[in-house]
Design an enzyme around this catalytic site. Structure first.
Site, short mmCIF file in Angstrom:
data_model
loop_
_atom_site.label_atom_id
_atom_site.label_comp_id
_atom_site.label_asym_id
_atom_site.label_seq_id
_atom_site.Cartn_x
_atom_site.Cartn_y
_atom_site.Cartn_z
N GLN A 36 -10.23 -14.19 5.68
CA GLN A 36 -10.87 -13.78 4.44
C GLN A 36 -10.46 -14.76 3.35
OE1 GLN A 36 -9.37 -9.95 3.08
NE2 GLN A 36 -7.37 -10.78 2.60
N GLY A 38 -3.71 -4.81 -1.09
CA GLY A 38 -3.17 -6.16 -1.08
C GLY A 38 -3.97 -7.04 -0.13
N CYS A 39 -3.80 -8.35 -0.27
CA CYS A 39 -4.58 -9.29 0.55
C CYS A 39 -4.17 -9.23 2.02
CB CYS A 39 -4.44 -10.70 -0.01
SG CYS A 39 -2.76 -11.22 -0.37
N TYR A 40 -2.87 -9.34 2.30
CA TYR A 40 -2.43 -9.24 3.68
C TYR A 40 -2.80 -7.89 4.30
CZ TYR A 40 0.51 -13.47 3.18
OH TYR A 40 0.98 -14.75 2.99
N THR A 72 -5.25 -5.93 3.76
CA THR A 72 -6.67 -5.84 4.08
C THR A 72 -6.96 -6.40 5.46
OG1 THR A 72 -7.30 -5.95 1.74
CG2 THR A 72 -8.98 -6.58 3.36
#
Length: 353
Positions: free
Chosen positions: A319, A156-158, A160
């Site tokens: 990011q 997931g984005c968070y 990472t």
């Protein structure tokens, strides 16, 4: 580890109409070792991809096709940019045919199936594949497993940002693992390309709000990976926020330094840990990262701060949530799986202004 190929990698994308789907198309259409062979959407069956996304005119000549019409088992790898539950319903047939799978949803992120079922409100469709053939796709921490895996759970984005922000500290046991705080902000593209009141311009513009404070699906993913690094339980407070920008993510992570670690040079620690990592930039001491410095790139930037040389360490991570937080990371995983340099097709410089 997979060997470099003499022919191009045949790639299929299931669910090519969302933001992560079009980001995959943007990146893969420029990849020198990829042949796009199928892009599926039941609703848009027959529609040329470039009609939906004009930025791809001249780069992607395929039309969307209904999933049942696409010959996905003829692909070398299939990306799933779909809602949770779709990839695990098709993984058995694909892996049996020798096709590898990279899922950008949550089907293969959590090793704990009970946790998956609790957070995603569905039984896991292929626990055997999850346990025996899959790997968590955070390349900087899991290269060997990714190279050999048939199925990748793209992070997931968070997660990472938080995992990479804390990894050097947990690996060396330098911080109090029961007092971790992750204060994270994401652009509205993280909510996906769907009609939803909270994502409307009038709702999201000039507005800044927290959400998922009582519990967010990325919390168990983050803690599962942090506990592997720490070798035990962690206590994490994770609060995500929606900010009025389209793409970008900024995570501010707080950790308390253990008494025996007070003499550590934390700047040097991060620089050494991520030395040689193509997509992780540890910024010079005293620097502060900005989301626009990574926009549309696969780069993740980290800054380390220790206010007043005290016991509190602050790690700042930025990011692009659609690239390193999703599609770019997925392509990085594909490169590793097929024996290519990780940077292949991912050297885009961030765009300014």
């Amino acid at each position: 580890m997979a060997q470099a190929r003499n022919s191009r990698i045949k790639v299929g994308i299931v669910g090519g109409t969302g933001y992560t789907g079009v980001e995959l198309l943007r990146l893969l259409s420029q990849h020198p070792d990829v042949e796009l062979t199928a892009i599926t959407s039941r609703k848009e069956d027959g529609l040329p991809v470039a009609e939906m996304y004009p930025n791809l005119r001249g780069h992607v000549k395929l039309a969307f096709s209904a999933p049942e019409k696409a010959s996905l088992t003829d692909c070398d790898v299939v990306f799933f940019a779909t809602p949770h539950g779709v990839a695990m319903a098709q993984a058995q047939a694909l892996t049996a045919a020798g096709t590898r799978v990279i899922d950008l949803a949550a089907d293969f992120r959590l090793q704990d199936t009970a946790s998956f079922e609790r957070w995603y409100k569905m039984p896991h469709g292929c626990p055997d594949i999850l346990a025996k053939q899959s790997a968590y796709g955070l390349v900087e921490l899991n290269r060997a497993a990714i190279a050999q895996a048939q199925v990748i759970g793209n992070p997931g984005c968070y997660p990472t940002t938080v995992i990479l922000g804390l990894a050097p500290l947990l690996e060396r046991k330098l911080i109090d693992t029961q007092a971790l705080i992750a204060d994270c902000k994401s652009g509205v593209s993280g909510a996906g390309r769907k009609a939803e009141v909270a994502s409307l311009f009038s709702e999201a513009s000039d507005n800044f709000k927290a959400y998922g404070v009582a519990g967010h699906r990325h919390h168990p993913e983050i803690t599962e990976q942090l506990e592997k690094l720490a070798g035990g339980k962690v206590g994490l407070t994770f609060v995500p926020h929606l900010v009025p920008m389209i793409r970008g993510m900024f995570s501010t992570i707080y950790a308390r330094i253990l008494p025996e670690a007070r003499e550590t040079d934390f700047q040097a620690l991060f620089e050494e840990r991520y030395a040689g990592e193509a997509f992780i930039d540890v910024m010079p001491a005293g620097s502060l990262p900005e989301t626009r410095s990574v926009r549309a790139s696969n780069n993740l930037r980290i800054a380390v701060q220790r206010p007043g040389n005290g016991d509190q360490l602050i790690v700042l991570v930025v990011q692009d949530n659609l690239v390193k937080g999703a599609a770019g990371q997925a392509v990085q995983n594909m490169n590793l799986m097929f024996g290519l340099p990780e940077t292949t097709g991912l050297n885009q410089v961030a765009i300014l202004p």
